[in-house]
Design a protein around this motif. Structure first.
Motif, PDB file in Angstrom:
ATOM      1  N   LYS A 117       0.830  -1.127  -0.532  1.00  0.00           N
ATOM      2  CA  LYS A 117       0.125  -0.140   0.088  1.00  0.00           C
ATOM      3  C   LYS A 117       0.577   1.042   0.031  1.00  0.00           C
ATOM      4  N   VAL A 118       0.613   2.106  -0.421  1.00  0.00           N
ATOM      5  CA  VAL A 118       0.949   3.885  -0.571  1.00  0.00           C
ATOM      6  C   VAL A 118       0.339   4.058   0.650  1.00  0.00           C
ATOM      7  N   PRO A 119       1.235   4.560   1.804  1.00  0.00           N
ATOM      8  CA  PRO A 119       0.245   5.349   2.912  1.00  0.00           C
ATOM      9  C   PRO A 119      -0.598   6.726   2.843  1.00  0.00           C
ATOM     10  N   SER A 120      -1.653   6.511   3.526  1.00  0.00           N
ATOM     11  CA  SER A 120      -2.671   7.123   3.188  1.00  0.00           C
ATOM     12  C   SER A 120      -2.292   8.576   3.427  1.00  0.00           C
ATOM     13  N   ASN A 121      -1.381   8.944   4.139  1.00  0.00           N
ATOM     14  CA  ASN A 121      -0.605  10.065   4.402  1.00  0.00           C
ATOM     15  C   ASN A 121       0.224  10.769   3.671  1.00  0.00           C
ATOM     16  N   ASN A 123       2.504  13.364   3.658  1.00  0.00           N
ATOM     17  CA  ASN A 123       3.238  13.999   3.948  1.00  0.00           C
ATOM     18  C   ASN A 123       4.896  12.988   2.971  1.00  0.00           C
ATOM     19  N   TYR A 124       4.562  12.161   2.929  1.00  0.00           N
ATOM     20  CA  TYR A 124       5.974  12.080   2.947  1.00  0.00           C
ATOM     21  C   TYR A 124       6.768  12.613   2.050  1.00  0.00           C
ATOM     22  N   ALA A 164      -4.044  -2.484  -4.594  1.00  0.00           N
ATOM     23  CA  ALA A 164      -3.723  -2.054  -3.489  1.00  0.00           C
ATOM     24  C   ALA A 164      -3.966  -0.532  -3.514  1.00  0.00           C
TER      25      ALA A 164
END
Ligand SMILES: [Zn+2]
Ligand SMILES: [Zn+2]
Lengths: 167, 353
Positions: A117-121, A123-124, A164
């Protein structure tokens, strides 16, 4: 040449076949690593590679070719510490000792390609893509190209990754 | 502040069911490893840094609605037997009980988050029956809610963990299976070897290490990188279903060609459970395993299966010690265990033609 460098994972430019303990091992190196390990002179090549992998499996090669003094500037953790504990010191260790870690991961994991998954946040900052929308676009584009080029295995993998991350 | 005893007493249902499938499968579990980007991993951090990490983690967890009304336990203030009971209850790992900082548990005991285990956060959801897909939805939301943009994440290799064996998705999906048929038929080692070859780990779950008391095995993914969370779930569910089919076949075979042998075993186990005065932990797992098998063959009413599963947890050392001060002595525990089981089985009858 279609193989990856055993030291760093980049496309290989040099191929050496080696017989160790009665089994044949193939060693691939990129031009960079080949140079580092004295492989550019074809005459010295076999000797220096032999020195590096003598008696060991190719899969364990990195253990002989990285200095245990190699360490992380963020947390002070060194390769010698890793060999003792099997754990690293901080998340930056992976990037600071990338060549070694990626080899280690290659031996432990199915592959070194992240498909989760790609983080929901959003800010990365470390993401190469500027947030989710761009990643989605670039994955969709990659999917189109893969289908066009009839690389169906790749296409399936990219589709799974889209699912995903974006449902 | 709730005690471990109050927390364990509160367990209404055995974790709650998520799937229909409870034959052979006891429970499903997903665990995610997450770390804070700008802190050392727990093993490499000093005490002050670990405290610091724990504070950040706790403030994240305080805002988590899925933990509403839940409890936090500080590991260093727990008694050894309380830690043991939480281990037996799958709320914490042995690692956490030895050197971790905190655990947060939801009231229904279906969610626990360990702080400063091998990683800063180990998030775990657990339910009865087969249901990894549903659990992924639940834990995915929790993960999103906890993510303040400060997790250690790299686009190329995913979530960064203290051990490279967890890197990538940081996910371990597991199904706990009861496999007496494969054990009796001596096919279990073959099954384990075959699964190991396809990237699936099999471990015994009750008791120490890899020993499989009560014929209970945990099937989980070996790899966390190189496949997506969905890939992992599909793989483990598929593997679990295949193992289930083999177990069914083994059971059918045993009840057909060794009918007297297996019925005798079940009847004797039932007799012991009903009338023993003292019984050890390992022996009770074996007896309860046969009762679980009997309930799924219509020899005992199936309605007692949840109770059997529950007693497999509650007759263990840590649980007994939490509930009684006298249970510190092993022989006393054996008598207490027998009493609990005697009472439970006193009104459960076996029906065989
Ligand atoms: Zn290279
Ligand atoms: Zn580091």
């Amino acid at each position: 040449m279609n193989c990856k460098c055993h030291f760093c994972g980049k496309p290989a430019a040099v191929h050496v076949t080696q017989v160790i303990n009665d089994s044949m091992q193939n060693v691939y190196l990129c031009s960079n690593c080949a140079q580092k390990h004295g492989m550019f002179d074809p005459d010295s090549s076999h000797l220096s590679i032999l020195k590096n992998i003598s008696g060991a499996l190719v899969s364990k090669m990195q253990a002989f070719s990285f200095s245990p003094i190699l360490s992380c500037s963020k947390c002070g953790f060194s390769l010698a510490d890793y060999k003792e504990t099997g754990l690293v010191g901080c998340s930056a260790c992976y990037l600071e000792m990338y060549d070694f870690m990626i080899k280690t991961i290659e031996n432990l994991q199915k592959s070194t390609e992240y498909l989760g998954k790609v983080p929901s946040n959003m800010n990365y900052k470390s993401l190469n893509h500027n947030g989710k929308a761009d990643l989605r676009e670039s994955l969709e584009e990659a999917l189109r190209v893969a289908i066009d080029e009839e690389r169906y295995e790749d296409a399936a993998r990219i589709r799974d990754r889209l699912r995903a991350s974006f449902g | 502040m709730k005690s471990v005893k109050q927390f364990l007493l509160n367990s209404g249902e055995f974790f709650g069911d998520i799937g229909q499938q409870k034959d052979i499968v006891l429970s499903s579990r997903i665990r995610l490893a997450r770390n804070l980007a700008n802190h050392k991993f727990p093993n490499w951090a000093n005490d002050a840094e670990r405290d610091n990490i724990a504070e950040v983690a706790k403030s994240k967890l305080n805002g988590l609605k899925q933990l509403n009304g839940g409890v936090f336990f500080k590991i260093s203030s727990l008694k050894d037997y309380e830690k043991l009971a939480l281990c037996e209850h799958y709320m914490i790992s042995k690692d956490l009980s030895l050197s971790g900082s905190w655990v947060a548990c939801s009231v229904d005991q279906a969610l626990s988050v360990m702080i400063n285990e091998e990683d800063h956060l180990r998030i775990q959801v657990l339910r009865g029956g087969m249901g990894l897909k549903a659990l992924w939805k639940i834990i995915g939301t929790i993960d999103d809610d906890l993510d303040g943009g400060d997790f250690a994440f790299d686009e190329k290799i995913g979530y960064l963990t203290a051990c490279p064996t967890n890197i990538g998705t940081g996910m371990r999906a597991s199904v706990m299976m009861h496999l007496p048929g494969l054990v009796i038929n001596k096919q279990i080692q073959y099954t384990i070897d075959a699964l190991n070859k396809v990237g699936v780990t099999v471990r015994g779950t009750l008791g120490e290490g890899t020993e499989a008391f009560g014929n209970i095995f945990q099937v989980s993914n070996q790899h966390t990188l190189g496949l997506s969370e969905q890939d992992i779930i599909v793989k483990i569910e598929h593997v679990a279903k295949t193992v289930m089919e083999h177990e069914e076949v083994a059971r059918d075979q045993i009840f057909k060609s060794s009918k007297a042998f297996i019925l005798d075993k079940i009847c004797r186990a039932h007799g012991i459970l009903r009338s023993c005065y003292r019984v050890g932990g390992a022996e009770s797992f074996e007896l309860l395993s046969l009762m679980r098998l009997a309930s799924e063959r219509g020899i005992l009413p199936i309605s007692y299966r949840n109770g059997i599963d529950r007693y497999m947890l509650e007759i263990q050392k840590g649980h007994l010690m939490v509930f009684s001060d006298d249970a510190a002595i092993s022989e006393v525990r054996d008598v207490m265990r027998a009493k609990i089981l005697r009472k439970f089985f006193s009104d459960i009858d076996i029906s065989i033609d």
